[in-house]
Design an enzyme around this catalytic site. Structure first.
Site, PDB file in Angstrom:
ATOM      1  N   LYS A 112       5.470   2.694  -0.533  1.00 12.54           N
ATOM      2  CA  LYS A 112       5.122   2.175   0.949  1.00 12.54           C
ATOM      3  C   LYS A 112       6.140   1.319   1.639  1.00 12.54           C
ATOM      4  O   LYS A 112       6.322   1.286   2.744  1.00 12.54           O
ATOM      5  CB  LYS A 112       3.922   1.088   0.884  1.00 12.54           C
ATOM      6  CG  LYS A 112       2.465   1.627   0.126  1.00 12.54           C
ATOM      7  CD  LYS A 112       1.964   2.882   0.923  1.00 12.54           C
ATOM      8  CE  LYS A 112       0.727   3.331   0.426  1.00 12.54           C
ATOM      9  NZ  LYS A 112       0.452   3.766  -0.947  1.00 12.54           N
TER      10      LYS A 112
HETATM   11  C1  LIG Z   1      -0.472   4.724  -1.372  1.00  6.92           C
HETATM   12  C2  LIG Z   1      -0.140   5.414  -2.699  1.00  6.92           C
HETATM   13  C3  LIG Z   1      -0.408   6.667  -3.110  1.00  6.92           C
HETATM   14  C4  LIG Z   1      -0.886   7.643  -2.038  1.00  6.92           C
HETATM   15  O1  LIG Z   1       0.055   7.853  -0.914  1.00  6.92           O
HETATM   16  P1  LIG Z   1      -0.861   8.565   0.337  1.00  6.92           P
HETATM   17  O2  LIG Z   1       0.149   8.739   1.552  1.00  6.92           O
HETATM   18  O3  LIG Z   1      -1.971   7.739   0.628  1.00  6.92           O
HETATM   19  O4  LIG Z   1      -1.302   9.894  -0.130  1.00  6.92           O
HETATM   20  C5  LIG Z   1      -0.054   7.176  -4.410  1.00  6.92           C
HETATM   21  N1  LIG Z   1       0.658   6.187  -5.292  1.00  6.92           N
HETATM   22  C6  LIG Z   1       0.778   4.905  -4.981  1.00  6.92           C
HETATM   23  C7  LIG Z   1       1.314   3.957  -6.114  1.00  6.92           C
HETATM   24  C8  LIG Z   1       0.504   4.628  -3.766  1.00  6.92           C
HETATM   25  O5  LIG Z   1       0.595   3.016  -3.237  1.00  6.92           O
END
Ligand SMILES: *Cc1c(COP(=O)(O)O)cnc(C)c1O
Length: 465
Positions: A112
Site C-alpha cells: 500500500k
Molecule cells: C491490501 C492487501 C492485499 C489486497 O490487495 P487489493 O488491492 O485490495 O486486492 C493483499 N495483501 C496485503 C498484505 C494487503 O495489504
C-alpha cells in the site's frame, strides 16, 4: 485525460478532480476514458531505469493536465525516498521461472505504501494550489490505514479518519494506526468486519450533505490515483524479465481488486502480460465468480491473511466495466442487485472477457501455513500469509503454463504477521530497526459503532474547522 464513472451518471472529471473526489457521485468508480498506449520501443527503453524514472514515464500521460513535469517528478522522488531498499520493488527468484516481487520495503511494510506515499505528495501539491482543506476517511482491512496515516500525518490541509474492524487486524497493523501522535490522525475501531467499514465509508460518500460539509475525500483504492501508482511495478518487473520481447504472467494476492486491476491496466497499455492470476484465501468470492460466473456473498470468515478478508471487492467493478464493454448502465444494475440481493450473475459474454485475462485460485488456512513452511525450506524466503497464498496459487498456475515466467507479488513483510509466521516456521520475524519500538509506544484509538449517524457526528466534531 478525462475520467468517467463506471456507472455512467457522474460528471466527467480531470485527474486532479477525480483524485480529490474519490467515489463518483453516482456511486461508481472513476476510470480513464481511454488508456494510454506504450509502444514496444517505449517499453524496452524502461529496462534498467531507476524505479522513480519508470514511475514518472508510466504515470505522466494519466496526470499531465493536473501536474507539471517538475511537480510529478518531485512527488515521486519524495514518495520513495523513505523506502528501505534502493530498488524500491526488488525481485528474487523462487524456482525455475517463478519470481517474487517484494513490495514490502516501504514505511509500513506493505505494498500500500507504493501508492499511498505518492498520493500523499500529490494531494498536498493540489490542495495547496487550490487553498483547500479536506477530510479523508479511509476504511482498512489493516494495511491501507497505516499506509494512509504514514502518508498524511501532520499535514495542515488534511484531517484523516481511519475505520478498521475492531479485533480483526494484527497487533502490528493496529499499533501502526494507533501510535502516531499527530492531531490530524484519528484511528477508529469499528464493530464489524472490513466490508462493514467500507460500506459505511460508501454511505458517507452518498450522503451529499455530509460529503460537501466536511469536504470528504477518499484514499481507498476506489481512488483511481491509488491504482495508477500501482501500475508501475508491473512494468519494472516485466522489463527486468525480458518484456516487451517476452510475455510475463503475474499472480496477485487479492482482496479489493485494486492491485490486480493495476496489472490489467498495464496490460491495456501494451505490456505483454500473458495471465493475471487472482489469488484469494478462504474468502474466495472472486475465485468462485471466475469459475461459475456467479458473485454471491456468503459472509466473511476471518483468516490469517486479514488484508484479503473481503467480499465486496470494490475494484472488481472496474474490471466488470471493461468486461461489459464500458456499459455504465449494466454495471449500475449489477451493483444494485448486489446491494439488494447479496449476489449477481455475470453475463456469458462478460465472463468470457474476464477469463480471457484472469485466472484464479483459492487457498485455505492449512495450505497457507504449509506454504510458508515449504517456501522457507525450498528457498530460504520467509513469506507473510498473503504472499504465501499468492505463491501457492502461482505454483498451480505454473503447472498449467510452465513456459511463461511467473511473478508473484509479495504484498507484505512477514514481520507484519509474526504470529502466523512463527506458528508455521518456528521463526518470529523481527521488525526492521526503524520501527523496533512499536510495542512500547502509547496507543490512541476510539471505539465506534457500525452506525452512520454516530460516525458522521464524531467526524464533524473532531475535524479541524
Ligand atoms: C491490501 C492487501 C492485499 C489486497 O490487495 P487489493 O488491492 O485490495 O486486492 C493483499 N495483501 C496485503 C498484505 C494487503 O495489504
Amino acid at each position: 485525460m478525462r475520467y468517467v464513472s463506471t456507472r455512467g451518471q457522474a460528471p466527467v472529471l480531470n485527474f486532479g478532480d477525480a483524485m480529490l473526489t474519490g467515489l463518483a457521485r453516482d456511486g461508481g468508480l472513476y476510470v480513464p476514458e481511454s488508456v494510454p498506449q506504450f509502444s514496444g520501443d517505449e517499453i524496452a527503453a524502461l529496462a534498467g531505469q531507476p524505479y522513480e524514472e519508470v514511475a514518472y514515464r508510466v504515470m505522466k500521460p494519466f496526470v499531465s493536465e493536473t501536474f507539471s513535469e517538475d511537480e510529478l517528478r518531485g512527488a515521486i522522488k519524495r514518495a520513495y525516498a523513505g523506502f528501505g531498499h534502493a530498488a524500491r520493488a526488488p525481485m528474487v527468484q523462487l524456482a525455475p521461472n517463478h519470481f517474487l516481487l517484494e513490495l514490502f520495503h516501504g514505511p509500513t511494510l506493505a505494498f500500500k505504501d507504493f501508492a499511498m506515499q505518492v498520493i500523499g505528495q500529490l494531494f498536498q501539491i493540489e490542495l495547496e494550489k487550490r487553498d483547500q482543506k479536506i477530510t479523508i476517511v479511509g476504511a482498512t482491512s489493516g494495511d491501507t490505514g497505516s499506509a494512509a496515516i504514514e502518508a498524511f500525518r501532520g499535514l495542515d490541509n488534511v484531517d484523516l479518519f481511519i475505520l478498521f474492524p475492531h479485533g480483526r487486524v494484527s497487533e502490528v497493523q493496529r499499533r501502526q494506526m494507533t501510535t502516531p501522535i499527530e492531531g490530524n490522525v484519528h484511528a477508529l475501531a469499528m464493530d464489524g468486519d472490513f466490508d462493514d467499514c467500507q460500506g459505511k465509508l460508501k454511505d458517507m460518500f452518498n450522503d451529499f450533505t455530509f460529503r460537501d460539509e466536511v469536504g470528504l475525500a477518499g484514499v481507498n483504492s476506489i481512488n483511481f490515483a491509488r491504482v495508477l501508482a500501482q501500475i508501475v511495478y508491473f512494468f519494472t518487473a516485466a522489463v527486468a524479465l525480458g518484456a516487451p520481447h517476452r510475455k510475463i504472467s503475474f499472480t496477485v494476492p487479492t482482496g479489493n481488486f485494486g492491485d490486480i486491476f493495476a496489472g490489467f491496466l498495464a496490460k491495456e497499455m501494451g505490456l505483454p502480460i500473458e495471465r493475471l492470476v487472482i489469488a484469494t484465501n478462504q474468502n474466495d468470492i472472486l475465485h468462485r465468480c471466475l469459475e461459475a460466473g456467479d458473485y454471491t456473498k456468503r459472509g466473511v470468515t476471518p483468516s490469517i491473511s486479514p488484508s484479503m478478508d473481503i467480499e465486496v471487492s470494490s475494484n472488481f467493478e472496474r474490471a466488470l466495466f471493461w468486461a461489459y464493454g464500458k456499459d455504465g448502465a449494466a454495471i449500475a444494475a449489477l451493483m444494485d442487485e448486489l446491494k439488494t440481493n447479496g449476489s449477481f450473475t455475470v453475463s456469458p459474454n462478460a465472463i468470457g472477457a474476464l477469463r480471457a485475462v484472469y485466472d484464479s485460485g483459492a487457498v485455505g488456512e492449512g495450505r497457507t501455513m504449509e506454504e510458508i513452511g515449504d517456501s522457507l525450506r525450498e528457498t530460504g524466503e520467509l513469506l507473510c500469509p498473503h504472499s504465501a497464498v499468492g505463491v501457492n496459487v502461482a505454483k498451480q498456475a505454473l503447472q498449467r503454463d510452465p513456459a511463461t515466467p511467473m511473478v508473484t507479488l509479495a504484498t507484505a513483510h512477514p514481520a507484519k504477521f509474526p504470529d502466523a509466521v512463527e506458528e508455521a516456521t518456528g521463526i518470529r520475524p523481527p521488525l526492521p530497526p526503524r520501527m523496533a519500538d512499536l510495542f512500547e509506544r502509547d496507543e490512541r484509538v476510539t471505539r465506534v459503532p457500525n452506525d452512520l449517524a454516530a460516525l458522521e457526528a464524531l467526524i464533524r466534531e473532531r475535524r479541524r474547522k
